[in-house]
Write an enzyme that holds these catalytic residues in place. Structure first.
Site, mmCIF file in Angstrom:
data_model
loop_
_atom_site.group_PDB
_atom_site.id
_atom_site.type_symbol
_atom_site.label_atom_id
_atom_site.label_comp_id
_atom_site.label_asym_id
_atom_site.label_seq_id
_atom_site.Cartn_x
_atom_site.Cartn_y
_atom_site.Cartn_z
ATOM 1 N N SER A 154 91.440 129.510 92.958
ATOM 2 C CA SER A 154 91.918 130.826 93.382
ATOM 3 C C SER A 154 93.437 130.941 93.265
ATOM 4 O O SER A 154 94.191 130.048 93.677
ATOM 5 C CB SER A 154 91.503 131.097 94.832
ATOM 6 O OG SER A 154 92.097 132.308 95.292
ATOM 7 N N SER B 152 95.011 133.547 94.699
ATOM 8 C CA SER B 152 95.459 134.381 95.811
ATOM 9 C C SER B 152 96.630 133.771 96.585
ATOM 10 O O SER B 152 97.539 134.507 97.005
ATOM 11 C CB SER B 152 94.293 134.678 96.755
ATOM 12 O OG SER B 152 93.364 135.539 96.129
ATOM 13 N N THR C 237 86.107 135.932 98.434
ATOM 14 C CA THR C 237 85.599 135.983 97.075
ATOM 15 C C THR C 237 84.163 135.470 97.075
ATOM 16 O O THR C 237 83.601 135.147 98.128
ATOM 17 C CB THR C 237 86.510 135.177 96.127
ATOM 18 O OG1 THR C 237 86.104 135.387 94.772
ATOM 19 C CG2 THR C 237 86.484 133.689 96.442
ATOM 20 N N LYS D 31 81.130 137.742 99.671
ATOM 21 C CA LYS D 31 81.498 139.142 99.889
ATOM 22 C C LYS D 31 80.438 139.928 100.654
ATOM 23 O O LYS D 31 80.766 140.797 101.466
ATOM 24 C CB LYS D 31 81.799 139.819 98.555
ATOM 25 C CG LYS D 31 83.079 139.310 97.899
ATOM 26 C CD LYS D 31 83.403 140.100 96.644
ATOM 27 C CE LYS D 31 84.720 139.654 96.047
ATOM 28 N NZ LYS D 31 85.105 140.464 94.863
ATOM 29 N N ASN E 17 85.840 142.270 100.377
ATOM 30 C CA ASN E 17 86.702 141.175 99.922
ATOM 31 C C ASN E 17 87.847 140.949 100.903
ATOM 32 O O ASN E 17 88.753 140.171 100.616
ATOM 33 C CB ASN E 17 87.263 141.458 98.524
ATOM 34 C CG ASN E 17 88.382 142.489 98.535
ATOM 35 O OD1 ASN E 17 88.414 143.378 99.380
ATOM 36 N ND2 ASN E 17 89.289 142.372 97.581
ATOM 37 N N ASP F 15 89.049 145.638 96.110
ATOM 38 C CA ASP F 15 88.818 145.457 94.665
ATOM 39 C C ASP F 15 88.965 146.784 93.931
ATOM 40 O O ASP F 15 89.430 146.829 92.786
ATOM 41 C CB ASP F 15 87.421 144.888 94.414
ATOM 42 C CG ASP F 15 87.322 143.403 94.714
ATOM 43 O OD1 ASP F 15 88.354 142.711 94.641
ATOM 44 O OD2 ASP F 15 86.216 142.932 95.016
ATOM 45 N N GLY G 119 77.814 146.194 82.737
ATOM 46 C CA GLY G 119 77.327 145.439 83.873
ATOM 47 C C GLY G 119 77.092 146.351 85.067
ATOM 48 O O GLY G 119 77.653 147.444 85.152
ATOM 49 N N ALA G 120 76.261 145.893 85.998
ATOM 50 C CA ALA G 120 75.955 146.694 87.195
ATOM 51 C C ALA G 120 75.920 145.829 88.440
ATOM 52 O O ALA G 120 75.265 146.161 89.424
ATOM 53 C CB ALA G 120 74.617 147.409 87.012
ATOM 54 N N GLY H 198 92.162 140.812 83.836
ATOM 55 C CA GLY H 198 91.877 140.699 85.246
ATOM 56 C C GLY H 198 93.057 140.342 86.125
ATOM 57 O O GLY H 198 93.008 140.551 87.341
#
Length: 289
Positions: free
Chosen positions: A27, A29, A74, A78, A99, A114, A138-139, A245
């Site tokens: 990560s 973050s 993450t 979530k 998140n 997000d 994507g879904a 990203g």
């Protein structure tokens, strides 16, 4: 910035925060938040990583020391974060996951920032131009905040490319938007050629056979490592802008920082630290080859 009503009125002199997930060693973050603390003069604040599964989250957060003011969350935590929280923001409930967990006088509040990261990335991708038509690939978990962000930005039509039609699950989230589902056998090139933006929320390997068909519009690919992705490379070769990203990662962190500390996020410094860290890591990896 988050609404004043959801932000602490003053920053404690010291505080802690952390990102929860599994695996978590990768990560980035901590790079963002610790750079923010330094830039904002919050010398008593510290941000770390904590390895945590969804099953462990209630214990880890529930037993957290009082100095922990918040947690970034993450995968795979979530959904558990939203379920655990004592209250939740409207967007977290609509998206169906969280998140962000923020300590309040009443307990823990869940949020999902997000969508802010996606909005920031889309703004950079389109240079502020409106996104009326979009394609979302994507879904799953990342597609949901993408759809929320597109609705908030005024998108009129969104085509979701996915192996199955999940319109029933997304109906409330996409109310007011003309959302169409198509599988990968459809005319992907036709959809993307009419779009203002393509948002890919799936691993690059899943698109190996469809990269060329999807690369006929500006591309936001939520992947940041490795970068650029094959989809981004192909779109760029067609003359379209691409964003990865990292921009989304930075964008989702600012509101978290503000909710945890009560201090306005030093956005430029946080973003610069993130990109410098990633550039140094890539240069190091290249030198070792």
């Amino acid at each position: 910035m988050t609404p004043a009503s959801s932000t602490p009125s003053a920053s404690p002199a010291t505080g802690r925060a952390a990102v929860l997930g599994s695996p978590i060693a990768h990560s980035l973050s901590p790079v963002l938040h610790n750079a923010g603390y330094a830039a904002a003069g919050l010398g008593g604040w510290n941000y770390t990583r904590i390895e945590c599964t969804a099953e462990e989250l209630p214990r880890v957060v529930g037993e957290a020391a009082p100095e922990f003011r918040g947690f970034s969350v993450t995968m795979p935590c979530k959904f558990a974060a939203l379920e655990f929280a004592d209250e939740a923001t409207g967007r977290a409930r609509a998206i169906g996951s969280a998140n962000t967990l923020v300590r309040t006088a009443q307990g823990w509040r869940a949020d999902n920032t997000d969508c802010e990261g996606l909005q920031a990335a889309l703004a950079e991708l389109t240079r502020g131009e409106p996104v009326r038509r979009a394609v979302v690939v994507g879904a799953g978990g990342t597609a949901r905040p993408a759809l929320w962000a597109l609705r908030e930005l005024g998108a009129e039509q969104v085509t979701v490319i996915n192996r199955s039609d999940r319109s029933g699950e997304l109906a409330e989230l996409t109310e007011g938007v003309d959302v169409r589902f198509a599988d990968f056998s459809a005319d992907l090139a036709g959809f993307t050629a009419e779009a203002d933006a393509v948002i890919s929320t799936v691993p690059s390997a899943a698109l190996a056979e469809h990269v060329n068909a999807l690369a006929h519009a500006p591309v936001l690919d939520v992947i940041y490592d490795p970068w650029p992705t094959p989809l981004a490379v192909r779109a760029a070769s067609h003359g379209y802008r691409t964003v990865g990203g990292l921009v989304m990662l930075a964008g989702q962190s600012y509101s978290q920082f503000e909710q945890f500390t009560g201090v306005e996020a030093p956005r430029a410094e946080m973003r610069a630290a993130l990109f410098a860290h990633v550039a140094a890591r890539r240069a190091e990896a290249e030198a070792q080859r």
